[in-house]
Design an enzyme around this catalytic site. Structure first.
Site, PDB file in Angstrom:
ATOM      1  N   LYS B  96     -29.004 -22.246 -30.689  1.00  0.00           N
ATOM      2  CA  LYS B  96     -29.733 -21.035 -31.082  1.00  0.00           C
ATOM      3  C   LYS B  96     -29.578 -20.880 -32.596  1.00  0.00           C
ATOM      4  O   LYS B  96     -28.495 -20.572 -33.084  1.00  0.00           O
ATOM      5  CB  LYS B  96     -29.166 -19.812 -30.358  1.00  0.00           C
ATOM      6  CG  LYS B  96     -29.729 -18.501 -30.907  1.00  0.00           C
ATOM      7  CD  LYS B  96     -29.233 -17.278 -30.163  1.00  0.00           C
ATOM      8  CE  LYS B  96     -29.461 -16.028 -31.002  1.00  0.00           C
ATOM      9  NZ  LYS B  96     -29.117 -14.788 -30.310  1.00  0.00           N
ATOM     10  N   GLY B 157     -28.487  -5.481 -31.069  1.00  0.00           N
ATOM     11  CA  GLY B 157     -27.548  -4.439 -30.647  1.00  0.00           C
ATOM     12  C   GLY B 157     -28.099  -3.026 -30.642  1.00  0.00           C
ATOM     13  O   GLY B 157     -27.363  -2.084 -30.343  1.00  0.00           O
ATOM     14  N   GLY B 184     -32.148  -6.647 -28.881  1.00  0.00           N
ATOM     15  CA  GLY B 184     -32.767  -5.326 -28.880  1.00  0.00           C
ATOM     16  C   GLY B 184     -33.103  -4.769 -27.512  1.00  0.00           C
ATOM     17  O   GLY B 184     -33.559  -3.634 -27.392  1.00  0.00           O
ATOM     18  N   ASN B 205     -27.211  -9.705 -24.302  1.00  0.00           N
ATOM     19  CA  ASN B 205     -25.767  -9.676 -24.472  1.00  0.00           C
ATOM     20  C   ASN B 205     -25.265  -8.243 -24.385  1.00  0.00           C
ATOM     21  O   ASN B 205     -24.835  -7.788 -23.332  1.00  0.00           O
ATOM     22  CB  ASN B 205     -25.354 -10.332 -25.791  1.00  0.00           C
ATOM     23  CG  ASN B 205     -23.849 -10.516 -25.891  1.00  0.00           C
ATOM     24  OD1 ASN B 205     -23.074  -9.891 -25.186  1.00  0.00           O
ATOM     25  ND2 ASN B 205     -23.404 -11.391 -26.745  1.00  0.00           N
TER      26      ASN B 205
END
Lengths: 66, 255
Positions: B96, B157, B184, B205
Site C-alpha cells: 500500500k 481517521g 475516512g 482500520n
C-alpha cells in the site's frame, strides 16, 4: 566500541556480531528486521556480521497500522 | 471474487491493524471481519521500553495476504525503502503506497505517490496506491500499471464517510482495475455506500479498532459491505422527484 542504533549512540565493551548485539539489548531476534549500514541483513546472517566502531544499525519491526 | 494482481480475494473487507487495544480483541475482530488481507506498518523497535505492547506480534501473518503500508513516508524514496524492508522480511504480498503530503489533513502527495509507484512496479511489486479522490490521477496511475487504486472516502481517521461520492463514482466507472475505498469510513452505512457506488472493496482500520466494541463493529462492517455489494449487483431504483404508488390504482370502486 560505540555504534549508532536507531539513531542513538550506544557503547559496547567490544566488537560483536549482530546476533550478540540483539542479545545484549534483550531483543527478540525473530521479530526484528535489521539494516546494517543501510543494507538489509537476513536473519541467518546475523552471526556473520561484526558491528564495529561507528557502524549504523536500524532495528525495525512490524506494528499495527492501516 | 475479485483479483488484485495475482491475488484472488473473496472477502471485500481489507483490514488495518492499528490502534487495537490488545491482541485478544484484535484477533477476534480480525476473525469477525472475515478479512483475507491485513495491513500493517514498519517502525523502529523501541530499545528502552521493551514492555510496549505490539498486538501485531501475535498475529500469524502467514495466514493472510500481507499488505504493508508505507505510512510515515513523505517522499517516494522513503516509501520504496519501507516496501523493500517489508519485502526483505517476506511480508509484502502487496504494497500500500502511502506518501503523506500534508501533516494536518494527512492527504497524500500525488507526485511522490506516482513516483513511488513507478519504481515499485519496475521492481515487480503488486502496487496499490492510497490517493485522494482525484479522477485524473486515478487514470494516470492505472495507465502506469498499478494493480488497484485506493481513493479515500475522507481524510484518515475522520470517520466522515464519503465526502465526494461523485468523484468516487467517476473513478469507479473509468477504472478497469479494482477500486478499494480507503480511509475516512466511519460506520457500516459509509462502507455500504462505497460498495453501492461500485467499489470492489473497502479498507478499514480506525472505524473498527476504535469502536466501543471492535468485534461487533467488525461483523457490522462485514455485513454492510456485503449488503452494499449485493445492492450494486442488484441495481437500485432511480431516484425520482414525484411519488409513485406501489399499490394498484385500479379496483378502488368499493371505496
Amino acid at each position: 566500541m560505540k555504534c549508532i542504533i536507531n539513531g542513538d549512540p550506544l557503547a559496547f565493551d567490544r566488537e560483536m556480531t549482530i546476533q550478540e548485539v540483539l542479545a545484549s539489548l534483550e531483543l527478540d531476534a525473530e521479530r526484528i528486521v535489521v539494516e546494517y549500514n543501510n543494507v538489509l541483513i537476513k536473519k541467518k546472517d546475523f552471526n556473520e556480521y561484526i558491528v564495529r566502531e561507528s557502524d549504523r544499525l536500524e532495528l525495525l519491526e512490524f506494528v499495527g497500522g492501516g | 471474487m475479485f483479483r488484485i494482481g495475482p491475488f484472488e480475494l473473496k472477502a471485500r473487507l481489507l483490514l488495518g491493524t492499528g490502534k487495537f487495544e490488545d491482541e485478544e480483541i484484535q484477533a477476534r475482530a480480525i476473525e469477525a471481519s472475515g478479512t483475507e488481507v491485513l495491513t500493517f506498518a514498519v517502525r523502529r523497535m523501541s530499545l528502552y521500553d521493551r514492555g510496549l505492547p505490539n498486538p501485531l506480534a501475535d498475529v500469524n501473518l502467514k495466514n493472510f495476504v500481507t499488505f504493508p503500508n508505507t505510512a510515515g513516508a513523505k517522499t517516494a524514496e522513503e516509501a520504496v525503502r519501507i516496501a523493500e524492508i517489508a519485502d526483505h522480511a517476506g511480508v509484502c504480498d502487496m504494497i500500500k503506497v502511502e506518501v503523506i503530503g500534508d501533516d494536518k489533513t494527512l492527504l497524500p502527495d500525488p507526485l511522490e505517490t506516482y513516483e513511488a509507484c513507478r519504481t515499485l512496479l519496475e521492481r515487480g511489486y503488486t502496487v496499490c496506491p492510497y490517493t485522494s479522490d482525484d479522477v485524473v490521477l486515478a487514470r494516470k496511475l492505472e495507465e502506469l500499471g498499478v494493480h488497484a487504486i485506493m481513493p479515500l472516502a475522507s481524510p484518515i481517521g475522520t470517520g466522515r464517510g464519503i465526502s465526494n461520492p461523485l468523484n468516487l463514482r467517476y473513478i469507479i466507472e473509468q477504472a478497469e482495475i479494482p477500486v478499494i475505498v480507503d480511509a475516512g469510513i466511519g460506520s457500516p452505512r459509509d462502507a455500504c455506500h462505497a460498495m453501492e457506488l461500485g467499489a470492489d472493496a473497502v479498507l478499514l482500520n480506525t472505524a473498527i479498532s476504535a469502536a466501543k466494541d471492535p468485534v461487533k463493529m467488525a461483523k457490522a462492517m462485514k455485513l454492510g459491505i456485503e449488503a452494499g455489494r449485493l445492492s450494486h449487483e442488484a441495481g437500485r431504483i432511480p431516484v425520482k422527484y414525484t411519488a409513485e404508488a406501489s399499490s394498484p390504482a385500479d379496483g378502488l370502486g368499493f371505496l
